[in-house]
Scaffold this active site. Sequence first.
Site, PDB file in Angstrom:
ATOM      1  N   ASP A  64       0.348   9.626  -1.513  1.00  0.00           N
ATOM      2  CA  ASP A  64      -0.334   9.530  -0.231  1.00  0.00           C
ATOM      3  C   ASP A  64      -1.502   8.614  -0.544  1.00  0.00           C
ATOM      4  OD1 ASP A  64      -2.320   9.896   1.790  1.00  0.00           O
ATOM      5  OD2 ASP A  64      -1.174  11.630   2.473  1.00  0.00           O
ATOM      6  N   HIS A  65      -1.431   7.375  -0.111  1.00  0.00           N
ATOM      7  CA  HIS A  65      -2.401   6.414  -0.638  1.00  0.00           C
ATOM      8  C   HIS A  65      -3.840   6.738  -0.225  1.00  0.00           C
ATOM      9  CE1 HIS A  65      -2.168   4.429   3.289  1.00  0.00           C
ATOM     10  NE2 HIS A  65      -3.231   3.731   2.963  1.00  0.00           N
ATOM     11  N   HIS A  92      -1.859  11.654   5.770  1.00  0.00           N
ATOM     12  CA  HIS A  92      -3.246  11.248   5.513  1.00  0.00           C
ATOM     13  C   HIS A  92      -4.278  12.155   6.185  1.00  0.00           C
ATOM     14  CE1 HIS A  92      -1.001   7.904   4.177  1.00  0.00           C
ATOM     15  NE2 HIS A  92      -0.984   7.207   5.282  1.00  0.00           N
TER      16      HIS A  92
HETATM   17  C1  BG6 Z   1       0.191   3.947   6.392  1.00  0.00           C
HETATM   18  C2  BG6 Z   1       0.818   3.966   7.746  1.00  0.00           C
HETATM   19  O1  BG6 Z   1       0.574   5.060   5.644  1.00  0.00           O
HETATM   20  O2  BG6 Z   1      -1.214   3.935   6.543  1.00  0.00           O
HETATM   21  C3  BG6 Z   1       0.369   2.782   8.576  1.00  0.00           C
HETATM   22  O3  BG6 Z   1       2.234   3.954   7.604  1.00  0.00           O
HETATM   23  C4  BG6 Z   1      -1.131   2.719   8.635  1.00  0.00           C
HETATM   24  O4  BG6 Z   1       0.915   2.837   9.882  1.00  0.00           O
HETATM   25  C5  BG6 Z   1      -1.719   2.810   7.238  1.00  0.00           C
HETATM   26  O5  BG6 Z   1      -1.487   1.495   9.219  1.00  0.00           O
HETATM   27  C6  BG6 Z   1      -3.222   2.915   7.280  1.00  0.00           C
HETATM   28  O6  BG6 Z   1      -3.713   2.805   5.974  1.00  0.00           O
HETATM   29  P1  BG6 Z   1      -5.160   2.266   5.695  1.00  0.00           P
HETATM   30  O7  BG6 Z   1      -5.324   2.373   4.222  1.00  0.00           O
HETATM   31  O8  BG6 Z   1      -5.220   0.851   6.191  1.00  0.00           O
HETATM   32  O9  BG6 Z   1      -6.084   3.155   6.477  1.00  0.00           O
END
Ligand code: BG6
Length: 494
Positions: free
Chosen positions: A181-182, A244
């Site tokens: 989960d980045h 997230h």
């Molecule tokens: C991803 C989603 O996991 O997270 C995207 O699939 C979203 O739809 C993105 O845009 C948002 O990530 P960050 O790091 O730009 O907030």
Amino acid sequence: NTDLSNIFVIFGGTGDLTYRKLIPALYNLHHENQLPEHFAVVSIGRRDKTSEQYRNELVDSVKQFSRFPFIEEAWKTLEDRIYYEQFDFSQDEGYYHLKEFLQQLDQKYQTNGNRIYYLAVAPEYFGFIAEKLKIHGLIENQRSWKRVVIEKPFGRDLQSARELNQQMIQVFTEENTYRIDHYLGKEMLQNIMVIRFANALFEPIWNHRYIDHIQISSSETVGVENRGGYYEKAGALRDMIQNHMLQLLTLTAMEPPINLKTESIRDEKVKVLRSIEEFTKETVIKNTVRGQYGPGKIKGKNVSGYREEERVSPTSTTETFAALKLHINNFRWSGVPFYIRTGKRMPSKSTEVIVQFKQLEHTLYFKEYKDYLMPNLLVIRIQPLEGVYLQFNAKQPGTKNHIVPVKMDFCQNCQVGSNSPEAYERLIYDVMKGDSTLFTRWDEVEYSWKLVDTIAEVWQNQPIVFPNYPSGTWGPKEADELLHRDRRRWWNVG
Ligand code: BG6
């Protein structure tokens, strides 16, 4: 196991994720001297090309997406260790050859048989590839470690997530499965626990006695870009909330873990998910809001609506915005609502956790109009600004007793030259170290799907008129009403 040496095997070596995130992250780690001495990368793709051609393509991606400048010499020492293997991962032959090739590289780079299999492919192939790796003997060898990394989505509901997990655990143990989960790789998410548990100022008041409510909000200005095909099946609920946003929630609401060990932390996070009051059909209708963007303006530029995007149905009912109110039924949070909101094509890109404190019981100022006194807010800024700010009341200088809100602002990435690590750097490094604290454990996935499934099911059976918010606005008006009826408002700190 403290042996970090490994071969990093990427399935999906010519995909977007590899070009935009994985290779730049490896370059950054290399730049910071964090890659193990004994290390190599093997990228697998269907397209026919040589390692030479592949390396040349990567130069652009490093130049564009790395947070460090491109330094020819540094790149050279990394690229020499990157190989491209062309094969169709749905066919057996490739795996025979891969096994031999990896063994040769083990000799050359002394990587001891350790492997990270990074599955940067569509989730329907996770189980399939894992099984092939096992059948072809790419997992065995007791004296080395084999880890697998998988990207979301882990299924599209509880049922499919369970099926996927069943397939994976035939091959990799839970301990060796790293579900990315980045958001957990973001600096400020890791900071939430530190802010909460390393400050005498915050820890004692982090509960229903002092906190009025908490808002967790993540807005984006982008639309679905070129991911219409995927997004149509996902929507904001599955794409952002299931993973997230709930990660942000659990870190904000968890009890202090007994220590900092991986499982101690994950146990506490899971307890939060288990304590969330179950939604019923009535509460889904009352306490959730969905939206879909129509045409509008973002930063002065006209943009089209979701239904006009590529690979999106012109009558799509997929939500690009979701907001909800939930309760956590435990001693700490009794009676404290949590409002969660996420959406695309909103006025700004920002992710924040906002803690609004209760007003004082007794008041000296604004006696008749207690509401005039602004509440104390603690804002944990996740991105793009990283930091914390605290809003409190003070006297405005002058002869009158005017009270104004002021803020103390700690911004961690505002100074020139600040350069926080990318989420993927931290996460890849942790996989090499064998530290799964910042990855999602299976039961977290399970409980979050349970919650999301209930909402999705009610939504599916309730008609909705879309689009219901123009691009460039803060979502449908019902999202504002969700708070107004509780005499609260969203704080668009930005
Ligand atoms: C991803 C989603 O996991 O997270 C995207 O699939 C979203 O739809 C993105 O845009 C948002 O990530 P960050 O790091 O730009 O907030």
